[in-house]
Design a protein around this motif. Structure first.
Motif, PDB file in Angstrom:
ATOM      1  N   ASN A   1      -7.832  28.689  38.864  1.00 50.10           N
ATOM      2  CA  ASN A   1      -6.473  29.085  38.479  1.00 50.10           C
ATOM      3  C   ASN A   1      -6.387  29.044  36.965  1.00 50.10           C
ATOM      4  N   ASN A   2      -5.568  29.937  36.400  1.00 46.87           N
ATOM      5  CA  ASN A   2      -5.531  30.077  34.954  1.00 46.87           C
ATOM      6  C   ASN A   2      -4.204  30.701  34.556  1.00 46.87           C
TER       7      ASN A   2
ATOM      8  N   ILE B   1      -1.956  32.258  30.980  1.00 47.55           N
ATOM      9  CA  ILE B   1      -2.067  32.548  29.547  1.00 47.55           C
ATOM     10  C   ILE B   1      -0.724  32.852  28.912  1.00 47.55           C
ATOM     11  N   HIS B   2       0.324  33.047  29.689  1.00 48.61           N
ATOM     12  CA  HIS B   2       1.578  33.520  29.101  1.00 48.61           C
ATOM     13  C   HIS B   2       2.610  32.421  28.908  1.00 48.61           C
TER      14      HIS B   2
ATOM     15  N   TYR C   1      -2.737  25.945  31.194  1.00 51.01           N
ATOM     16  CA  TYR C   1      -3.761  25.100  31.805  1.00 51.01           C
ATOM     17  C   TYR C   1      -4.667  25.945  32.683  1.00 51.01           C
TER      18      TYR C   1
ATOM     19  N   THR D   1      -7.446  25.449  36.201  1.00 52.04           N
ATOM     20  CA  THR D   1      -7.931  24.531  37.213  1.00 52.04           C
ATOM     21  C   THR D   1      -9.370  24.935  37.519  1.00 52.04           C
TER      22      THR D   1
ATOM     23  N   ARG E   1      -8.063  19.562  36.156  1.00 50.77           N
ATOM     24  CA  ARG E   1      -7.174  20.432  35.385  1.00 50.77           C
ATOM     25  C   ARG E   1      -7.606  20.383  33.931  1.00 50.77           C
TER      26      ARG E   1
END
Lengths: 173, 296
Positions: free
Chosen positions: B118-119, B121-122, B127, B129, B163
């Protein structure tokens, strides 16, 4: 009533994974964020006790927060949204006597009233969310752009969901 | 008594509202990302399970790009191996083998390969995962890199998931220097552009040109020296201050992170112990001046 419990539970189990796995990654131009899970708060029955509604709101927000590492942000916004949902509803529909235990929808409220209600709730939610984010990193142009773009984007998706789940026979109040 | 109960009942809505708002605010303003309960993060069992399941499907979508990256990286490493082999050969021929001292800054480090499940950017604080946890040797405050550059640092580690604080998070400051110079500054994300960050606190007498590479300084137990971070785009602020602030374009493409490596510093415990005993006078035997970890 039990039908509503099942519908809301299903929505919870469907919308929160959809939001975190799918919609969180469908951000347009780095400004428009689709906040589809607020559908759950929008369709809470108007006659539902405010305490239950806020609890559902808080738990929904908390679930999204845990999954997207935004501790407290959505929990706070959802609690406030669940709290003001009823006054917003009554701004567009005068009485809730006929709506006992019904979920707000185009069928129960009529399309124009429902869309205005959903749009207002979406706008309020976006203002709350991006105001909290603006407290951390502030940029006026980006702040206003994010509110406007996310409201429109979220509303379009919510409208699509409404069209998919709505029934043909509308009952106007 | 009856009136009191009636009072609470009448205003219960407000009590519940205030209770939830206060609870949310406690979570919201308790901002130290290293002091989070595991279950309140995306590395918790339920959250990471969900992301792992969806990653099982979505990881196939980026296979083409991943493959191209690997091929490119492979070519670079291949040429490096050839060059090093030639170099070693030359030195052997020159009979320098008995005095040969190869730089060993990477010798203390091991790497654990992980997938990003999971990622974001906005957001103002981003964070990731990853699918490796304490069972695989991942610990909080270890560095995370991908094939192109620095990605972040581990904040919370569960048994099988962790995380990571992304470089796109103002809570994370990375000690960096310009390649070829010894002056170092602090790289921090300013909150809106996911492709760039600011290199702050760089002394005014540092010589640089636009396009120079920014690398990690190695002044920490988290990242080895010389890892690529980005290139200088422009001088960002007015020149009245005693420090430069430069805009840096990051090498890592955060919008499509898939495989990352966790940097394990085998000497970290020792460095931390020494640092804790007397932080002001320490310089270890490899010449690494021991500063607190990259975050400040």
């Amino acid at each position: 009533m039990s039908k509503n419990v099942i519908t809301l539970s299903l929505l919870f189990l469907l919308l929160i994974p959809a939001q975190t796995v799918l919609f969180n990654h469908l951000v347009l131009f780095n400004v428009a964020v689709p906040l589809v899970f607020i559908y759950l708060i929008i369709v809470l029955p108007v006659t539902m006790s405010a305490n239950v509604a806020m609890t559902i709101g808080f738990l929904t927000g908390l679930a999204v927060d845990i999954l997207s590492d935004t501790p407290g942000v959505n929990a706070l916004c959802c609690t406030v949204a669940a709290f003001i949902r009823r006054p917003v509803f009554h701004a567009f529909v005068s009485s809730d006597i006929d709506l006992a235990d019904q979920l707000p929808s185009t069928r129960t409220m009529g399309t124009p009233a429902y869309l205005k209600y959903a749009l207002t709730m979406t706008l309020i939610y976006c203002i709350l969310l991006f105001s909290i984010e603006a407290m951390q990193v502030f940029n006026l142009r980006l702040y206003l752009l994010r509110i406007a773009a996310s409201t429109v984007y979220t509303f379009i998706i919510l409208y699509a969901i409404t069209l998919l789940t709505g029934r043909r026979h509308e009952k106007r109040l | 008594m009856k009136e009191l109960v009636e009072f609470f009942r009448r205003y219960s809505k407000w009590f519940v509202f205030v209770f939830y708002v206060v609870l949310s605010c406690v979570m919201l303003f308790n901002s130290d990302p290293y002091r989070r309960h595991l279950w309140l993060t995306s590395a918790s069992t339920v959250a990471s399970g969900l992301y792992a399941a969806s990653n099982n499907v979505t990881s196939y979508f980026s296979l083409r790009e991943t493959n191209e990256d690997l091929n490119r990286r492979n070519a670079v490493l291949e040429s490096e191996v050839v060059n090093l082999r030639e170099q070693v050969q030359r030195m052997k021929l020159a009979e320098y083998t008995d005095t040969l001292q190869l730089p060993d800054s990477v010798g203390h480090f091991d790497f654990i390969v992980a997938n990003v499940i999971n990622n974001s950017i906005h957001r103002p604080f981003n964070y990731l995962t990853i699918d490796k946890g304490t069972a695989d040797g991942v610990r909080p405050e270890q560095g995370v890199i991908d094939h192109s550059g620095v990605v972040g640092t581990v904040s919370v580690a569960g048994t099988h998931y962790a995380r990571v604080i992304s470089l796109l998070n103002p809570n994370f400051r990375l000690s960096c220097k310009i390649k070829g110079s010894e002056h170092f500054g602090s790289l921090v994300w300013e909150g809106n552009d996911p492709s760039g960050a600011l290199l702050e606190e760089l002394p005014r007498h540092t010589v640089f040109t636009v396009g120079d590479t920014v690398v990690t300084s190695g002044y920490s137990a988290v990242f080895p020296a010389g890892l690529p971070v980005g290139v200088i785009l422009e001088d960002h602020k007015n020149h009245k201050e005693n420090f430069f602030t430069l805009r840096v374009k990051l090498f890592a493409d955060f919008s499509r992170l898939s495989n990352v490596q966790i940097v394990v510093n085998n000497d970290r415990d020792e460095i931390m112990a020494v640092e804790a005993s007397d932080a002001s006078t320490i310089t270890d035997d490899t010449g690494i001046k021991v500063k607190p970890a990259d975050r400040q």
